[in-house]
Enzyme design. Structure first.
Site, PDB file in Angstrom:
ATOM      1  N   TYR A   1      -2.344  -0.475  10.590  1.00 59.12           N
ATOM      2  CA  TYR A   1      -2.227  -0.684   9.139  1.00 59.12           C
ATOM      3  C   TYR A   1      -0.914  -0.076   8.635  1.00 59.12           C
ATOM      4  CZ  TYR A   1      -3.825  -1.010   4.250  1.00 59.12           C
ATOM      5  OH  TYR A   1      -3.941  -1.317   2.909  1.00 59.12           O
TER       6      TYR A   1
ATOM      7  N   SER B   1       0.874  -1.179   0.000  1.00 60.99           N
ATOM      8  CA  SER B   1       0.000   0.000   0.000  1.00 60.99           C
ATOM      9  C   SER B   1       0.902   1.217   0.000  1.00 60.99           C
ATOM     10  CB  SER B   1      -0.856   0.018   1.278  1.00 60.99           C
ATOM     11  OG  SER B   1      -1.530   1.257   1.416  1.00 60.99           O
TER      12      SER B   1
HETATM   13  N1  NAD Z   1      -8.529  -1.047  -1.389  1.00 60.84           N
HETATM   14  C1  NAD Z   1      -7.565  -0.161  -1.166  1.00 60.84           C
HETATM   15  O1  NAD Z   1      -7.812   1.053  -1.164  1.00 60.84           O
HETATM   16  C2  NAD Z   1      -6.148  -0.629  -0.973  1.00 60.84           C
HETATM   17  C3  NAD Z   1      -5.123   0.322  -1.089  1.00 60.84           C
HETATM   18  C4  NAD Z   1      -3.811  -0.078  -0.908  1.00 60.84           C
HETATM   19  C5  NAD Z   1      -3.525  -1.391  -0.616  1.00 60.84           C
HETATM   20  N2  NAD Z   1      -4.532  -2.301  -0.494  1.00 60.84           N
HETATM   21  C6  NAD Z   1      -4.164  -3.680  -0.180  1.00 60.84           C
HETATM   22  O2  NAD Z   1      -4.597  -4.517  -1.223  1.00 60.84           O
HETATM   23  C7  NAD Z   1      -4.792  -5.840  -0.736  1.00 60.84           C
HETATM   24  C8  NAD Z   1      -6.135  -6.347  -1.191  1.00 60.84           C
HETATM   25  O3  NAD Z   1      -7.142  -5.550  -0.606  1.00 60.84           O
HETATM   26  P1  NAD Z   1      -8.551  -5.237  -1.306  1.00 60.84           P
HETATM   27  O4  NAD Z   1      -8.717  -3.791  -1.284  1.00 60.84           O
HETATM   28  O5  NAD Z   1      -8.649  -5.989  -2.576  1.00 60.84           O
HETATM   29  O6  NAD Z   1      -9.519  -5.821  -0.186  1.00 60.84           O
HETATM   30  P2  NAD Z   1     -10.770  -6.797  -0.242  1.00 60.84           P
HETATM   31  O7  NAD Z   1     -11.335  -6.738   1.116  1.00 60.84           O
HETATM   32  O8  NAD Z   1     -11.617  -6.502  -1.417  1.00 60.84           O
HETATM   33  O9  NAD Z   1     -10.094  -8.227  -0.497  1.00 60.84           O
HETATM   34  C9  NAD Z   1      -9.236  -8.808   0.447  1.00 60.84           C
HETATM   35  C10 NAD Z   1      -9.299 -10.317   0.298  1.00 60.84           C
HETATM   36  O10 NAD Z   1      -8.375 -10.872   1.241  1.00 60.84           O
HETATM   37  C11 NAD Z   1      -9.016 -11.968   1.885  1.00 60.84           C
HETATM   38  N3  NAD Z   1      -8.410 -12.176   3.197  1.00 60.84           N
HETATM   39  C12 NAD Z   1      -8.441 -11.355   4.281  1.00 60.84           C
HETATM   40  N4  NAD Z   1      -7.796 -11.925   5.307  1.00 60.84           N
HETATM   41  C13 NAD Z   1      -7.338 -13.116   4.849  1.00 60.84           C
HETATM   42  C14 NAD Z   1      -6.582 -14.164   5.442  1.00 60.84           C
HETATM   43  N5  NAD Z   1      -6.200 -14.119   6.738  1.00 60.84           N
HETATM   44  N6  NAD Z   1      -6.270 -15.244   4.692  1.00 60.84           N
HETATM   45  C15 NAD Z   1      -6.683 -15.319   3.391  1.00 60.84           C
HETATM   46  N7  NAD Z   1      -7.401 -14.373   2.776  1.00 60.84           N
HETATM   47  C16 NAD Z   1      -7.725 -13.282   3.519  1.00 60.84           C
HETATM   48  C17 NAD Z   1     -10.489 -11.581   1.979  1.00 60.84           C
HETATM   49  O11 NAD Z   1     -11.325 -12.710   2.171  1.00 60.84           O
HETATM   50  C18 NAD Z   1     -10.682 -10.886   0.630  1.00 60.84           C
HETATM   51  O12 NAD Z   1     -11.066 -11.833  -0.353  1.00 60.84           O
HETATM   52  C19 NAD Z   1      -4.622  -5.740   0.776  1.00 60.84           C
HETATM   53  O13 NAD Z   1      -3.331  -6.175   1.149  1.00 60.84           O
HETATM   54  C20 NAD Z   1      -4.787  -4.257   1.055  1.00 60.84           C
HETATM   55  O14 NAD Z   1      -4.130  -3.853   2.236  1.00 60.84           O
HETATM   56  C21 NAD Z   1      -5.829  -1.949  -0.670  1.00 60.84           C
END
Ligand code: NAD
Length: 264
Positions: A155, A142
């Site tokens: 976070y 991130s």
């Molecule tokens: N959405 C944003 O704005 C954003 C920005 C920067 C970084 N990120 C990062 O991107 C990555 C994906 O996030 P997203 O936005 O797609 O979120 P999301 O909530 O849409 O998807 C996250 C997925 O991870 C799975 N998950 C959570 N904990 C888990 C575990 N212990 N074991 C296995 N699976 C698990 C969930 O079931 C879900 O399918 C994360 O690492 C998040 O920190 C997101």
């Protein structure tokens, strides 16, 4: 690295960025896309659309990650790209009453998912990759791991630690032809982002998960360590290193605005 013909694993592949990564790898001709997620039904649903395979996996558990790695390689062949993408929000306090105030539980959970999961993937894959002459890790981190996430100490801190581990992984194993990229977007329109109040993470506009996945694919093709779907982040990183105190002051102003807005 080109993903065409490669076996790829994506954790957190049932939703959001992970789902989009699975789709983009499939479109690019990956030999097999393995979707690993806590949500078994969601993982199966995505796998069905990408002619892939699904595993129920809690990335906080080393035995689950080991199982995904061993079973994938037994069934489909060597994993050439492993994407540690699963992540959680949580612990968001826009008022930031006390940065150290929350209980240990969200810290430990964030540490396990954002850091130790990446360590476990390396622990079980690096020896295999070394033996066969190389491999690739894509770790979704991130912009919060490079800058900070105002209102989310757990976070921000664990995402910084994830950057630290990825740097060390890349340095330790460059000589073994193991490449590493970190994917560091700001706001991406997913369930995670929708679950928290709108804030500075969306200041430069939220991207679609599909756009972020395309950027990740391009970054992997170029083998660049730092993949920034929001190009502005590089400028913020430069400002931070140019004058750390000024940067803290600017971030504290954002915090003050958030207190004003959410304290009403
Ligand atoms: N959405 C944003 O704005 C954003 C920005 C920067 C970084 N990120 C990062 O991107 C990555 C994906 O996030 P997203 O936005 O797609 O979120 P999301 O909530 O849409 O998807 C996250 C997925 O991870 C799975 N998950 C959570 N904990 C888990 C575990 N212990 N074991 C296995 N699976 C698990 C969930 O079931 C879900 O399918 C994360 O690492 C998040 O920190 C997101």
């Amino acid at each position: 690295m080109q993903v065409t013909g490669k076996v790829v694993v994506v954790t957190g592949g049932a939703n959001g960025i992970g789902k989009a990564l699975c789709e983009v790898f499939h479109q690019a001709g990956a030999a097999k896309v393995v979707v690993a997620d806590m949500e078994a039904a969601g993982a199966r649903a995505v796998a069905a659309t990408v002619n892939g395979a699904a595993f129920k996996c809690d990335v906080a558990q080393e035995k689950d990650i080991a199982h995904v790695i061993y079973e994938t390689e037994r069934q489909f062949g060597p994993i050439e790209l492993f994407c540690s993408n699963a992540g959680i929000g949580g612990g968001f306090d826009p008022l930031s009453v006390n940065a150290g105030g929350s209980s240990d539980e969200p810290w430990q959970r964030s540490w396990a998912i954002h850091v130790m999961a990446h360590v476990y993937a390396a622990r079980h894959l690096v020896p295999r990759m070394k033996a066969r002459g190389g491999g690739y890790f894509l770790n979704t981190i991130s912009a919060a791991g490079l800058l900070s996430q105002v209102g989310s100490p757990a976070y921000s801190t664990t995402k910084h630690a994830a950057v630290g581990f990825a740097e060390n992984l890349a340095i330790s194993h460059k000589a073994h032809n193991i490449r590493v990229s970190i994917l560091c977007p700001q706001g991406v329109d997913t369930n995670m982002l929708r679950a928290i109040p709108k804030g500075p993470q969306s200041g430069d506009g939220d991207l679609s998960p599909e756009q972020v996945a395309k950027d990740a694919l391009a970054g992997i093709a170029q083998e660049t360590f730092l993949i920034l779907p929001h190009a502005q982040v590089l400028g913020y990183m430069r400002k931070k290193t140019e004058d750390y105190d000024r940067w803290i002051g600017g971030m504290a102003k954002i915090q003050a605005k958030m207190r004003e807005e959410f304290g009403k």
